[in-house]
Scaffold this motif. Structure first.
Motif, PDB file in Angstrom:
ATOM      1  N   VAL A   1      -6.739  16.954  -3.954  1.00  0.00           N
ATOM      2  CA  VAL A   1      -6.454  16.921  -2.519  1.00  0.00           C
ATOM      3  C   VAL A   1      -5.947  15.545  -2.083  1.00  0.00           C
ATOM      4  CG1 VAL A   1      -7.921  18.791  -1.719  1.00  0.00           C
ATOM      5  CG2 VAL A   1      -8.902  16.535  -2.100  1.00  0.00           C
ATOM      6  N   GLY A   2      -5.492  14.760  -3.041  1.00  0.00           N
ATOM      7  CA  GLY A   2      -4.813  13.521  -2.691  1.00  0.00           C
ATOM      8  C   GLY A   2      -5.712  12.319  -2.557  1.00  0.00           C
ATOM      9  N   VAL A   3      -7.022  12.526  -2.714  1.00  0.00           N
ATOM     10  CA  VAL A   3      -7.927  11.418  -2.398  1.00  0.00           C
ATOM     11  C   VAL A   3      -7.787  10.255  -3.385  1.00  0.00           C
ATOM     12  CG1 VAL A   3      -9.896  12.501  -3.560  1.00  0.00           C
ATOM     13  CG2 VAL A   3     -10.302  10.791  -1.821  1.00  0.00           C
ATOM     14  N   SER A   4      -7.608  10.552  -4.677  1.00  0.00           N
ATOM     15  CA  SER A   4      -7.496   9.449  -5.647  1.00  0.00           C
ATOM     16  C   SER A   4      -6.187   8.692  -5.471  1.00  0.00           C
ATOM     17  CB  SER A   4      -7.573   9.982  -7.079  1.00  0.00           C
ATOM     18  OG  SER A   4      -8.768  10.670  -7.286  1.00  0.00           O
ATOM     19  N   ALA A   5      -5.094   9.446  -5.352  1.00  0.00           N
ATOM     20  CA  ALA A   5      -3.791   8.795  -5.209  1.00  0.00           C
ATOM     21  C   ALA A   5      -3.730   8.021  -3.900  1.00  0.00           C
ATOM     22  CB  ALA A   5      -2.680   9.826  -5.273  1.00  0.00           C
ATOM     23  N   GLY A   6      -4.280   8.602  -2.829  1.00  0.00           N
ATOM     24  CA  GLY A   6      -4.294   7.903  -1.545  1.00  0.00           C
ATOM     25  C   GLY A   6      -5.120   6.630  -1.624  1.00  0.00           C
ATOM     26  N   ALA A   7      -6.264   6.726  -2.299  1.00  0.00           N
ATOM     27  CA  ALA A   7      -7.114   5.549  -2.463  1.00  0.00           C
ATOM     28  C   ALA A   7      -6.405   4.491  -3.290  1.00  0.00           C
ATOM     29  CB  ALA A   7      -8.431   5.937  -3.119  1.00  0.00           C
ATOM     30  N   ALA A   8      -5.720   4.929  -4.347  1.00  0.00           N
ATOM     31  CA  ALA A   8      -4.981   3.977  -5.178  1.00  0.00           C
ATOM     32  C   ALA A   8      -3.927   3.272  -4.345  1.00  0.00           C
ATOM     33  CB  ALA A   8      -4.331   4.688  -6.364  1.00  0.00           C
ATOM     34  N   LEU A   9      -3.221   4.038  -3.514  1.00  0.00           N
ATOM     35  CA  LEU A   9      -2.186   3.434  -2.679  1.00  0.00           C
ATOM     36  C   LEU A   9      -2.804   2.423  -1.715  1.00  0.00           C
ATOM     37  CD1 LEU A   9       0.787   3.391  -1.913  1.00  0.00           C
ATOM     38  CD2 LEU A   9       0.348   5.228  -0.297  1.00  0.00           C
ATOM     39  N   GLY A  10      -3.939   2.788  -1.115  1.00  0.00           N
ATOM     40  CA  GLY A  10      -4.612   1.879  -0.193  1.00  0.00           C
ATOM     41  C   GLY A  10      -5.039   0.595  -0.882  1.00  0.00           C
TER      42      GLY A  10
ATOM     43  N   ALA B   1       2.283   9.440  -2.648  1.00  0.00           N
ATOM     44  CA  ALA B   1       1.402   8.282  -2.817  1.00  0.00           C
ATOM     45  C   ALA B   1       1.743   7.538  -4.097  1.00  0.00           C
ATOM     46  CB  ALA B   1      -0.060   8.727  -2.833  1.00  0.00           C
ATOM     47  N   MET B   2       2.006   8.273  -5.178  1.00  0.00           N
ATOM     48  CA  MET B   2       2.311   7.602  -6.439  1.00  0.00           C
ATOM     49  C   MET B   2       3.652   6.879  -6.358  1.00  0.00           C
ATOM     50  SD  MET B   2      -0.444   7.944  -7.809  1.00  0.00           S
ATOM     51  CE  MET B   2      -0.187   6.908  -9.249  1.00  0.00           C
ATOM     52  N   ALA B   3       4.594   7.415  -5.570  1.00  0.00           N
ATOM     53  CA  ALA B   3       5.859   6.708  -5.371  1.00  0.00           C
ATOM     54  C   ALA B   3       5.596   5.387  -4.651  1.00  0.00           C
ATOM     55  CB  ALA B   3       6.819   7.572  -4.562  1.00  0.00           C
ATOM     56  N   GLY B   4       4.690   5.444  -3.655  1.00  0.00           N
ATOM     57  CA  GLY B   4       4.312   4.214  -2.954  1.00  0.00           C
ATOM     58  C   GLY B   4       3.701   3.205  -3.918  1.00  0.00           C
ATOM     59  N   VAL B   5       2.845   3.691  -4.815  1.00  0.00           N
ATOM     60  CA  VAL B   5       2.250   2.814  -5.825  1.00  0.00           C
ATOM     61  C   VAL B   5       3.352   2.198  -6.683  1.00  0.00           C
ATOM     62  CG1 VAL B   5       0.815   2.766  -7.906  1.00  0.00           C
ATOM     63  CG2 VAL B   5       0.029   3.991  -5.887  1.00  0.00           C
ATOM     64  N   GLY B   6       4.377   3.022  -7.013  1.00  0.00           N
ATOM     65  CA  GLY B   6       5.495   2.518  -7.808  1.00  0.00           C
ATOM     66  C   GLY B   6       6.226   1.383  -7.108  1.00  0.00           C
TER      67      GLY B   6
ATOM     68  N   VAL C   1      -1.461  -6.076  -3.053  1.00  0.00           N
ATOM     69  CA  VAL C   1      -0.118  -6.649  -3.082  1.00  0.00           C
ATOM     70  C   VAL C   1       0.298  -7.219  -1.724  1.00  0.00           C
ATOM     71  CG1 VAL C   1       2.314  -6.169  -3.530  1.00  0.00           C
ATOM     72  CG2 VAL C   1       0.569  -5.114  -4.951  1.00  0.00           C
ATOM     73  N   LEU C   2       0.054  -6.444  -0.657  1.00  0.00           N
ATOM     74  CA  LEU C   2       0.553  -6.865   0.657  1.00  0.00           C
ATOM     75  C   LEU C   2      -0.520  -7.502   1.515  1.00  0.00           C
ATOM     76  CD1 LEU C   2       2.613  -3.643   1.442  1.00  0.00           C
ATOM     77  CD2 LEU C   2       3.422  -5.746   0.394  1.00  0.00           C
ATOM     78  N   GLY C   3      -1.763  -7.321   1.146  1.00  0.00           N
ATOM     79  CA  GLY C   3      -2.865  -7.756   2.016  1.00  0.00           C
ATOM     80  C   GLY C   3      -3.193  -9.221   1.896  1.00  0.00           C
ATOM     81  N   GLY C   4      -2.299 -10.014   1.306  1.00  0.00           N
ATOM     82  CA  GLY C   4      -2.580 -11.437   1.135  1.00  0.00           C
ATOM     83  C   GLY C   4      -3.048 -12.095   2.415  1.00  0.00           C
ATOM     84  N   ALA C   5      -2.399 -11.737   3.532  1.00  0.00           N
ATOM     85  CA  ALA C   5      -2.749 -12.341   4.818  1.00  0.00           C
ATOM     86  C   ALA C   5      -4.167 -11.948   5.224  1.00  0.00           C
ATOM     87  CB  ALA C   5      -1.760 -11.900   5.887  1.00  0.00           C
ATOM     88  N   VAL C   6      -4.531 -10.696   4.933  1.00  0.00           N
ATOM     89  CA  VAL C   6      -5.871 -10.225   5.298  1.00  0.00           C
ATOM     90  C   VAL C   6      -6.910 -10.873   4.394  1.00  0.00           C
ATOM     91  CG1 VAL C   6      -7.336  -8.194   5.547  1.00  0.00           C
ATOM     92  CG2 VAL C   6      -4.881  -8.022   6.000  1.00  0.00           C
ATOM     93  N   THR C   7      -6.649 -10.802   3.069  1.00  0.00           N
ATOM     94  CA  THR C   7      -7.664 -11.286   2.133  1.00  0.00           C
ATOM     95  C   THR C   7      -7.724 -12.812   2.121  1.00  0.00           C
ATOM     96  OG1 THR C   7      -6.012 -10.892   0.436  1.00  0.00           O
ATOM     97  CG2 THR C   7      -7.792  -9.310   0.591  1.00  0.00           C
ATOM     98  N   ALA C   8      -6.657 -13.485   2.594  1.00  0.00           N
ATOM     99  CA  ALA C   8      -6.652 -14.947   2.577  1.00  0.00           C
ATOM    100  C   ALA C   8      -7.656 -15.502   3.581  1.00  0.00           C
ATOM    101  CB  ALA C   8      -5.254 -15.478   2.866  1.00  0.00           C
TER     102      ALA C   8
ATOM    103  N   LEU D   1       5.053  -0.605  -4.792  1.00  0.00           N
ATOM    104  CA  LEU D   1       4.176  -1.782  -4.740  1.00  0.00           C
ATOM    105  C   LEU D   1       4.094  -2.468  -6.105  1.00  0.00           C
ATOM    106  CD1 LEU D   1       1.366  -0.307  -2.514  1.00  0.00           C
ATOM    107  CD2 LEU D   1       2.914  -2.167  -1.915  1.00  0.00           C
ATOM    108  N   THR D   2       4.128  -1.666  -7.176  1.00  0.00           N
ATOM    109  CA  THR D   2       4.117  -2.233  -8.514  1.00  0.00           C
ATOM    110  C   THR D   2       5.331  -3.124  -8.710  1.00  0.00           C
ATOM    111  OG1 THR D   2       3.057  -0.223  -9.285  1.00  0.00           O
ATOM    112  CG2 THR D   2       3.952  -1.673 -10.967  1.00  0.00           C
ATOM    113  N   TYR D   3       6.465  -2.680  -8.167  1.00  0.00           N
ATOM    114  CA  TYR D   3       7.677  -3.474  -8.294  1.00  0.00           C
ATOM    115  C   TYR D   3       7.541  -4.792  -7.519  1.00  0.00           C
ATOM    116  CZ  TYR D   3      12.379  -5.172  -7.804  1.00  0.00           C
ATOM    117  OH  TYR D   3      13.465  -5.979  -7.832  1.00  0.00           O
ATOM    118  N   LEU D   4       6.941  -4.699  -6.318  1.00  0.00           N
ATOM    119  CA  LEU D   4       6.823  -5.885  -5.468  1.00  0.00           C
ATOM    120  C   LEU D   4       5.792  -6.882  -5.992  1.00  0.00           C
ATOM    121  CD1 LEU D   4       6.890  -4.294  -1.903  1.00  0.00           C
ATOM    122  CD2 LEU D   4       8.688  -5.624  -3.020  1.00  0.00           C
ATOM    123  N   ALA D   5       4.844  -6.390  -6.799  1.00  0.00           N
ATOM    124  CA  ALA D   5       3.713  -7.227  -7.195  1.00  0.00           C
ATOM    125  C   ALA D   5       4.137  -8.369  -8.094  1.00  0.00           C
ATOM    126  CB  ALA D   5       2.690  -6.365  -7.924  1.00  0.00           C
ATOM    127  N   ASN D   6       3.399  -9.488  -8.007  1.00  0.00           N
ATOM    128  CA  ASN D   6       3.628 -10.562  -8.978  1.00  0.00           C
ATOM    129  C   ASN D   6       2.751 -10.308 -10.201  1.00  0.00           C
ATOM    130  OD1 ASN D   6       1.019 -11.610  -8.603  1.00  0.00           O
ATOM    131  ND2 ASN D   6       1.693 -12.944  -6.951  1.00  0.00           N
TER     132      ASN D   6
END
Lengths: 352, 282
Positions: free
Chosen positions: A105-114, A177-182, A120-127, A184-189
């Protein structure tokens, strides 16, 4: 009301035996999980630490290893394993399909995306947070992502009666969701890439009492509630029409079950990453052995899932000590061949 | 019940005594390839009881117990080595495990990420201080400072700065080192022009983009030279043969750990790289 044709008394005692056996297995796994680890501790040291803890005595020697590292970890493993397996059993019953796992029902993929979005993008939040709070932010994002994905699947999937649309909506949302993960994988350092690889393999590393406490209610409540729905799921096995004739409301039931499964699975995935195979394997295994009665299947899956996860995590902790393996690798590695062996022992037509 | 637990108490106390005897000697876990390198450079390797999986140099470090990837540590695993000092790169993790190690009472010294000469020197001194080997650290710091001074003089004297691209050959398109990578810092420090500045990190580049970037020199990691098939293998990669670097066969393999780790060996390898860059005729 019952969908099971077995004589009541016989069914009851068989169930008691089966659940008792599984509980004993879980106890053995828990003792084993407490006994092993990278730190060579004797049974005396482990027991001493536990007894001192129960007596409220101050810690000494290596007690901290037992009480702040191993104990919360074994408890977390059992809760997560139980939640995943019990959720899997519920979903397999709901969809009347033995190949379904909670992630459908999408929960794992959605969680992975979150989670990966936060990595990857939450640097400002986690900083602005301390690193420790940052790891909670990742878990929170994962939990939110899992629930949101499930909500979308349910919204699109429940427009038509039956579970087929729900299943297809799940496939579509998973793909998105997995496309979104893809992306983000590209954007990640490089660092983020390593982090998210490990996240998708699952790990119970870093489990502390605080992390356990944060997630325990979200895992415990579904674990207590799901087995009470066994009769409804049994009725559903006959078909939706038959279930409603028996006095259940399939629509309402489906909504409730999907919500609770999403809560439990989302919480498990948020804390420990994606741990595959437990939700699929355990209920399937029990069904092959004891048949499809959910009154046995749901609590049985919880017990067996907990035991399996404790065992898998113990292997993950000691196999390459002082380093650690991702536990998702172990569950698949142990579960896959065992599952095949079991399948090969069955005569054609018995599976499912 | 009480009698029995008293009995255990005695056993634990005995075990503790045995440990205290050995506890005086420093037991260090080094997390990060550059940090392990520095510990060896300071001749303090006898105190090492464990390293992480990025500690590849010197070869002896690979014989030590390995606690796994530096961002995926296991608390009990590290504690099982009974360290009294953890020298870690600043992003060692995951954070919950670092918190557990700290709570267990182990002294943790975090080293900042450095990609500057000043940073490398400061790191050597800081690790020297943590290990109580200030004199050795001073000597190395002076040597490195001299090398960096020589480097900056040589770079200042360069007439032109060749266009340099760092490549990692992988399955599919090779990945180029963009902005904010160790490779970019190493290239600029050695007097090259870092040309892949349209993206951050290591990203795949197409054959066409490679030609458009027109590098004069292509750098790769020596550690993976065999995998890519040496210079001739690199020339076979789509697009490479059409670049100025490809036409002049200016494919250079650098020691990744020494150069990109920004440890104590960085300076001498930067000097070596500068000489390659200086030899490029525009």
């Amino acid at each position: 009301m019952n969908s099971i044709a077995l004589p009541r008394r016989h069914a009851l005692s068989a169930r008691a035996w089966a659940l008792g056996g599984l509980a004993a297995l879980l106890a053995v796994a828990a003792i084993g999980g407490m006994a092993v680890g990278a730190m060579p501790l004797s049974a005396t040291q482990v027991l001493g630490a536990l007894l001192r803890w129960l007596d409220g005595l101050p810690m000494q020697g290596q007690d901290a290893v037992v009480l702040t590292l191993r104990l919360p970890r074994v408890l977390m493993a059992s809760l997560v394993g139980a939640a995943l397996a019990c959720s899997g059993a519920t979903m397999q019953g709901l969809f009347r399909n033995p190949l379904v796992e909670p992630g459908l029902v999408g929960v794992s993929a959605g969680a992975a995306l979150g989670a990966i979005g936060m990595i990857v993008l939450g640097g400002a939040v986690t900083a602005v947070l301390s690193p420790l709070l940052g790891s909670f932010a990742i878990a929170g994002a994962a939990f939110g992502g899992g629930l949101l994905a499930t909500f979308l699947v349910y919204r699109f999937g429940s427009r038509r009666p039956g579970v087929a649309t729900l299943l297809l909506a799940g496939v579509a949302i998973n793909a998105i969701a997995m496309a979104g993960v893809g992306v983000l994988t590209y954007l990640a350092n490089e660092h983020q890439l390593r982090d998210l690889t490990f996240w998708t393999l699952g790990s119970l590393g870093g489990t502390s009492w605080a992390r356990l406490g944060a997630v325990a209610p979200l895992l415990l409540l579904p674990l207590l509630w799901l087995p009470t729905q066994a009769r409804a799921l049994n009725a559903l096995l006959l078909g939706e029409r038959e279930a409603s004739l028996l006095g259940f409301e399939p629509r309402k039931l489906r909504r409730r079950l999907v919500t609770v499964v999403a809560l439990a699975t989302g919480a498990a995935v948020a804390m420990c990453g994606v741990i595959g195979f437990v939700g699929l394997l355990v209920p399937h295994l029990l069904r092959l052995v004891w048949g499809p009665d959910h009154r046995l299947l749901l609590p049985g899956s919880a017990l067996a899932g907990a035991g399996l996860m404790i065992g898998a995590d113990a292997v993950a902790r000691v196999a390459v000590a002082p380093a650690e393996l991702p536990v998702g690798v172990i569950t698949a590695l142990l579960g896959g061949p065992f599952f095949l062996w079991l399948l090969s022992r069955l005569r054609t037509g018995e599976a499912g | 019940m009480f009698e029995r637990s008293r009995c255990w108490l005695g056993a634990v106390a005995l075990a503790l005594c045995a440990q205290v005897a050995a506890a005086d000697a420093p037991r260090v876990v080094a997390l990060g390839g550059d940090i392990t390198e520095t510990v060896y450079a300071l001749d303090a390797q006898q105190s090492l009881v464990g390293v992480d999986s990025t500690s590849l140099w010197p070869a002896a470090a690979r014989e030590l117990p390995n606690v796994g990837y530096v961002r995926q540590l296991a608390a009990e695993g590290v504690l099982a080595l009974r360290p009294n000092l953890i020298l870690a790169t600043h992003d060692a993790g995951p954070p919950p495990v670092m918190a557990q190690l700290r709570e267990a009472g182990v002294r943790i010294e975090l080293m900042p990420a450095t990609r500057t000469p000043e940073g490398v020197v400061a790191k050597v001194r800081e690790i020297g201080r943590a290990l109580g080997r200030e004199a050795a650290a001073d000597a190395i710091a002076h040597r490195i400072e001299t090398q960096y001074a020589e480097l900056s003089k040589a770079v200042a004297g360069m007439k032109s700065h060749p266009r340099v691209l760092f490549l990692m050959a992988t399955e599919g398109s090779p990945k180029a080192g963009g902005r904010e990578t160790a490779a970019a810092s190493a290239i600029v420090l050695a007097g090259g022009t870092q040309i892949a500045d349209g993206f951050t990190g290591y990203k795949p580049v197409s054959a066409e983009a490679l030609v458009a970037l027109a590098p004069d020199v292509i750098l790769l990691m020596r550690e993976r030279a065999d995998e890519v098939g040496g210079v001739s293998g690199v020339l076979q990669l789509p697009g490479v043969a059409l670049t100025p670097a490809g036409k002049a066969r200016r494919i250079v393999f650098v020691d990744g750990q020494a150069l990109l780790g920004f440890g104590p060996r960085n300076a001498e390898h930067e000097l070596e790289l500068q000489r390659v860059f200086a030899g490029v005729q525009p």
